[in-house]
Each structure stands twice: as C-alpha cells, then as structure tokens.
Design an enzyme around this catalytic site. Structure first.
Site, PDB file in Angstrom:
ATOM      1  N   THR A   1      12.014   1.432   7.583  1.00  0.00           N
ATOM      2  CA  THR A   1      12.509   1.981   8.853  1.00  0.00           C
ATOM      3  C   THR A   1      11.526   2.997   9.457  1.00  0.00           C
ATOM      4  O   THR A   1      11.140   2.893  10.617  1.00  0.00           O
ATOM      5  CB  THR A   1      13.865   2.676   8.618  1.00  0.00           C
ATOM      6  OG1 THR A   1      14.744   1.723   8.018  1.00  0.00           O
ATOM      7  CG2 THR A   1      14.482   3.175   9.911  1.00  0.00           C
TER       8      THR A   1
ATOM      9  N   CYS B   1      15.644  13.559   9.472  1.00  0.00           N
ATOM     10  CA  CYS B   1      16.063  13.402  10.877  1.00  0.00           C
ATOM     11  C   CYS B   1      17.043  14.496  11.301  1.00  0.00           C
ATOM     12  O   CYS B   1      16.871  15.136  12.342  1.00  0.00           O
ATOM     13  CB  CYS B   1      16.683  12.027  11.071  1.00  0.00           C
ATOM     14  SG  CYS B   1      17.916  11.603   9.827  1.00  0.00           S
TER      15      CYS B   1
ATOM     16  N   GLY C   1      21.378  22.673   5.537  1.00  0.00           N
ATOM     17  CA  GLY C   1      21.104  24.080   5.852  1.00  0.00           C
ATOM     18  C   GLY C   1      19.882  24.586   5.097  1.00  0.00           C
ATOM     19  O   GLY C   1      18.906  25.055   5.713  1.00  0.00           O
TER      20      GLY C   1
ATOM     21  N   HIS D   1      23.273  10.051  14.396  1.00  0.00           N
ATOM     22  CA  HIS D   1      24.076  11.151  13.847  1.00  0.00           C
ATOM     23  C   HIS D   1      24.570  12.015  15.009  1.00  0.00           C
ATOM     24  O   HIS D   1      23.966  12.022  16.086  1.00  0.00           O
ATOM     25  CB  HIS D   1      23.232  12.082  12.972  1.00  0.00           C
ATOM     26  CG  HIS D   1      22.535  11.450  11.818  1.00  0.00           C
ATOM     27  ND1 HIS D   1      23.186  10.911  10.737  1.00  0.00           N
ATOM     28  CD2 HIS D   1      21.212  11.304  11.546  1.00  0.00           C
ATOM     29  CE1 HIS D   1      22.300  10.468   9.853  1.00  0.00           C
ATOM     30  NE2 HIS D   1      21.095  10.687  10.321  1.00  0.00           N
TER      31      HIS D   1
HETATM   32  P1  NAD Z   1      13.387   2.213   3.872  1.00  0.00           P
HETATM   33  O1  NAD Z   1      14.118   1.795   2.641  1.00  0.00           O
HETATM   34  O2  NAD Z   1      13.778   1.656   5.189  1.00  0.00           O
HETATM   35  O3  NAD Z   1      11.827   1.924   3.666  1.00  0.00           O
HETATM   36  C1  NAD Z   1      11.124   2.227   2.495  1.00  0.00           C
HETATM   37  C2  NAD Z   1      10.085   1.144   2.268  1.00  0.00           C
HETATM   38  O4  NAD Z   1       9.289   1.480   1.125  1.00  0.00           O
HETATM   39  C3  NAD Z   1      10.697  -0.241   1.987  1.00  0.00           C
HETATM   40  O5  NAD Z   1      10.011  -1.191   2.771  1.00  0.00           O
HETATM   41  C4  NAD Z   1      10.451  -0.463   0.488  1.00  0.00           C
HETATM   42  O6  NAD Z   1      10.302  -1.821   0.166  1.00  0.00           O
HETATM   43  C5  NAD Z   1       9.138   0.305   0.301  1.00  0.00           C
HETATM   44  N1  NAD Z   1       8.876   0.747  -1.070  1.00  0.00           N
HETATM   45  C6  NAD Z   1       9.770   1.023  -2.052  1.00  0.00           C
HETATM   46  N2  NAD Z   1       9.110   1.424  -3.166  1.00  0.00           N
HETATM   47  C7  NAD Z   1       7.779   1.397  -2.866  1.00  0.00           C
HETATM   48  C8  NAD Z   1       6.595   1.707  -3.594  1.00  0.00           C
HETATM   49  N3  NAD Z   1       6.652   2.142  -4.864  1.00  0.00           N
HETATM   50  N4  NAD Z   1       5.394   1.569  -2.974  1.00  0.00           N
HETATM   51  C9  NAD Z   1       5.315   1.144  -1.703  1.00  0.00           C
HETATM   52  N5  NAD Z   1       6.400   0.832  -0.951  1.00  0.00           N
HETATM   53  C10 NAD Z   1       7.620   0.973  -1.535  1.00  0.00           C
HETATM   54  O7  NAD Z   1      13.434   3.813   3.888  1.00  0.00           O
HETATM   55  P2  NAD Z   1      13.337   4.755   5.165  1.00  0.00           P
HETATM   56  O8  NAD Z   1      14.685   4.878   5.766  1.00  0.00           O
HETATM   57  O9  NAD Z   1      12.191   4.367   6.013  1.00  0.00           O
HETATM   58  O10 NAD Z   1      13.047   6.158   4.459  1.00  0.00           O
HETATM   59  C11 NAD Z   1      11.737   6.527   4.047  1.00  0.00           C
HETATM   60  C12 NAD Z   1      11.671   8.037   3.935  1.00  0.00           C
HETATM   61  O11 NAD Z   1      11.941   8.589   5.236  1.00  0.00           O
HETATM   62  C13 NAD Z   1      12.692   8.667   2.977  1.00  0.00           C
HETATM   63  O12 NAD Z   1      12.127   9.829   2.431  1.00  0.00           O
HETATM   64  C14 NAD Z   1      13.829   9.032   3.905  1.00  0.00           C
HETATM   65  O13 NAD Z   1      14.641  10.055   3.399  1.00  0.00           O
HETATM   66  C15 NAD Z   1      13.059   9.479   5.137  1.00  0.00           C
HETATM   67  N6  NAD Z   1      13.806   9.426   6.396  1.00  0.00           N
HETATM   68  C16 NAD Z   1      14.637   8.377   6.674  1.00  0.00           C
HETATM   69  C17 NAD Z   1      15.338   8.364   7.859  1.00  0.00           C
HETATM   70  C18 NAD Z   1      16.313   7.272   8.197  1.00  0.00           C
HETATM   71  O14 NAD Z   1      17.315   7.560   8.844  1.00  0.00           O
HETATM   72  N7  NAD Z   1      16.066   6.040   7.819  1.00  0.00           N
HETATM   73  C19 NAD Z   1      15.175   9.399   8.791  1.00  0.00           C
HETATM   74  C20 NAD Z   1      14.259  10.423   8.509  1.00  0.00           C
HETATM   75  C21 NAD Z   1      13.592  10.434   7.306  1.00  0.00           C
END
Ligand code: NAD
Length: 339
Positions: free
Chosen positions: A13, A141, A195, A219
């Site tokens: 994502t 986020c 927080g 959210h």
């Molecule tokens: P996601 O699951 O959509 O994407 C993660 C990707 O990493 C997947 O494609 C997965 O296959 C890949 N992956 C897993 N293990 C791996 C490895 N060892 N090496 C390489 N690739 C690997 O997750 P996301 O929602 O994009 O979240 C990623 C980060 O961003 C997290 O820290 C999350 O907390 C943060 N985040 C997410 C959001 C949200 O709402 N989705 C918002 C802000 C921050």
C-alpha cells in the site's frame, strides 16, 4: 548535483505510492523495488518499467511467471543511497542490519518503533532535524494527521493539553485477509499508542483513544485541544488554509462523510483517489474559551507519501524545508482539492 538513488523495500500500500511519487521528483531516481511474490502487483510494476528485486533463490519463480528480475533485494540495497523501507510493521527492524552492513541510509514507516530509527519525522514539525541523518522514521497516518493540525495550533497558541478520539478504518481497500464486518473494536489498554507516537515528533501533552470500525476509506479524528493563549476561530481558519497539506471542507457543500471526501478526490482525478492532505471540516471547528474542537479525516494509504519524499530531501540536504515541501506538493498536486 547527482540525483539521489532510491530503492523501495516492501511494495505494498505505502511502498507503491512512495515509488510513484519518487518517479515524479527531478532530484531523485527510483533504482527499483522489492517484491516477495510474483503476483499481479509485480506484473503491473514491471509493465511500468520499474526494476524488480526479489529474495535470493526466488528469481526463477518470478521469471517463470513472466516477471523480469533485476537482482536480489541485497543487490538493490548495494545500488542505492537510501532505502524507503515500507515492509509490514516489525520487518523494517529486522532489515536494519542489512542497511547498516551496506552503509545505506533508510527511512522506516510508522509500523516500526521510534527506537528503530531513533528519530521520527513530520515535514512541518522537524524537517531541519532530519538533515544528514542515517535513519529516519516517518510516523503513521494517524500521527501524521494529528501532527499537521497540532503543529498549526501549537505555533499559534501553544498547546496546554490535547485529546483525540480516533475512529479507525479496519483495513485498506485491497486488504481482503483482515477486516471486521459488523463490529466495533476499542483499542485496549487506554490511552492508545497514537498519543505517545505524536510526542516522538512534537512535545505536547496529548492522550488518545481509538476504535476500529468496519470501513476501509479513511480514519476520522474527533480532536479537542486546550491552548495556552486564547484561540480565535477566524485566525485559526485562515492559518489552516495557508498550509497546503491541510484541506478545509464544508458540510454546507454536502461534504458530510469520508465517502464524500473520497468522491471529491475521484471526481478531481487524483490517482487511486489518493488524498495526501489531512482533511478538516471547517464548520466543525469550534472555539470555547481556551479550547478548540474539530473533526478531521485521514486517508491512511496516502498521507505519509509526501513526508517520505521530504524525509529523503532532508537526509541528503537536497533542499531547505520550504523549498522541499513546495516541490513535493507541486509534484503530487497537493492543494488542488480545494473547493
Ligand atoms: P502492506 O502489507 O500493504 O505492504 C507491505 C509489503 O511488503 C507487501 O507487499 C509484502 O509482501 C512486502 N514484504 C513483506 N515482508 C517483506 C520482506 N521481508 N522484504 C520485502 N518485502 C516484504 O503494508 P503497508 O500498509 O504498506 O504498511 C507498510 C508500513 O507502512 C508499515 O510500517 C505500516 O505501519 C506503515 N503505514 C501503513 C499505512 C496504511 O494505512 N496502510 C499508513 C501509514 C503507514
């Protein structure tokens, strides 16, 4: 100056949006992204001409599915100046020794603990403190949304105390393995982790409570801020509207829900309906003595993308704060959803 070479490890994502944003910058180059599975996402990335790097030993599985492989994930790390690690929470911490081994800088995401980078980032609050750092964490986020608003209020009036109720989307739209269908899930214990996360960037007293709800769109935050100086609603509105990453909307125009905000982004042609701005209902802003109350919405998939781009510029001192923010905003058309 040579372009900063960037790799994205974790192409989900957040990773795919950051990769697309890097392709829009004139001072950065996307060397490639990592993929662990040869699925449709790998195919789409490949069809866009993005170089794909895979775990060692899985090259053949990718090639068999028609996905061209440019090397292993470790190869990618050796070719870049900085890795944006957007792997699932906790995996970034495991990856850190690899980045240290190859002497590359890294940006971690909000799913990692503050300690993984030792420095948490928001472009409005602490851009200058990210300069020359090896490791930076772009906060989550919800934290990014809270920080943008709190930063403005803090600069204007000083924050004595803040409290937010965070009504959380249960899963992202494409996330079909998680998701709650017909229930509300309060975050226990209270207060929630948001927080303390805000305080890793902006030192203000804030407590939060959070509830997961069966929606994937955005959210919603119900925010109360007690200030040191007496707030003024007109001044507050004027100042909010001068920040491009804060979008003011009004119920008067029929924008009464997160669904309607998403519709605006769709109608105005935002790619993937990505909303990089924190969205404040201007008619929810209410000032009573030394307290400010408001509702704001956060598009979890997009809000941290500009912060990742600015974090790269700060770490390599490619630009001063205002210039970097302006460049990023222009490249992503931030500020174009105003009505
Ligand atoms: P996601 O699951 O959509 O994407 C993660 C990707 O990493 C997947 O494609 C997965 O296959 C890949 N992956 C897993 N293990 C791996 C490895 N060892 N090496 C390489 N690739 C690997 O997750 P996301 O929602 O994009 O979240 C990623 C980060 O961003 C997290 O820290 C999350 O907390 C943060 N985040 C997410 C959001 C949200 O709402 N989705 C918002 C802000 C921050």
């Amino acid at each position: 100056m040579a372009k900063v070479k960037v790799g994205v490890n974790g192409y989900g994502t957040i990773g795919k949006r950051v990769a697309d944003a890097i392709l829009l910058q004139d001072d950065m180059e996307l060397v490639g992204v990592s993929k662990t599975k040869p699925d449709f996402i790998a195919k789409i990335a490949s069809s866009k001409g993005i170089n794909i790097y895979v775990p060692e030993g899985s090259e053949e599985t990718f090639e068999n599915k028609g996905v061209k492989v440019s090397g292993t994930i470790e190869d990618l790390i050796t070719k870049v100046d900085v890795i944006v690690d957007a792997t699932p929470g906790g995996v970034g911490a495991q990856n850190k020794p690899l980045y240290e081994k190859h002497g590359v800088k890294a940006i971690f995401q909000g799913g990692e603990k503050h300690e993984v980078a030792g420095f948490s980032f928001n472009a409005y609050v602490n851009y200058n403190d990210a300069k020359r750092r090896k490791f930076v964490r772009v906060v989550s986020c919800n934290t990014t949304g809270l920080l943008r608003t709190l930063h403005v209020i803090n600069e204007l009036y000083g924050i004595k105390e803040a409290f937010a109720v965070i009504i959380r989307r249960a899963a992202d739209p494409a996330d079909d393995k998680a998701g709650i269908i017909n229930t509300l899930e309060p975050a226990i214990p209270v207060p929630s982790h948001h927080g303390p996360d805000v305080r890793t960037v902006l030192d203000v007293p804030i407590e939060t409570m959070a509830v997961k709800t069966p929606t994937t769109l955005m959210h919603l935050h119900a925010l109360q801020v007690k200030t040191e100086k007496k707030p003024n609603k007109e001044e507050l509105l004027e100042t909010f509207s001068s920040y491009k990453r804060i979008l003011l909307v009004s119920k008067n125009l029929g924008i009464k829900s997160t669904a309607k905000i998403v519709e605006i982004a769709r109608d105005l042609g935002r790619k993937r309906y990505d909303i990089y701005e924190v969205v404040l209902w201007e008619d929810s802003i209410s000032v009573k003595d030394y307290s400010i109350y408001l509702y704001q919405a956060v598009h979890q998939e997009a809000i941290v993308v500009p912060e990742n781009i600015d974090a790269i510029r700060a770490m390599f001192e490619l630009a001063e704060k205002e210039e970097s923010i302006k460049k990023t905003d222009e490249s992503l058309s931030i500020g174009t959803l105003e009505l």
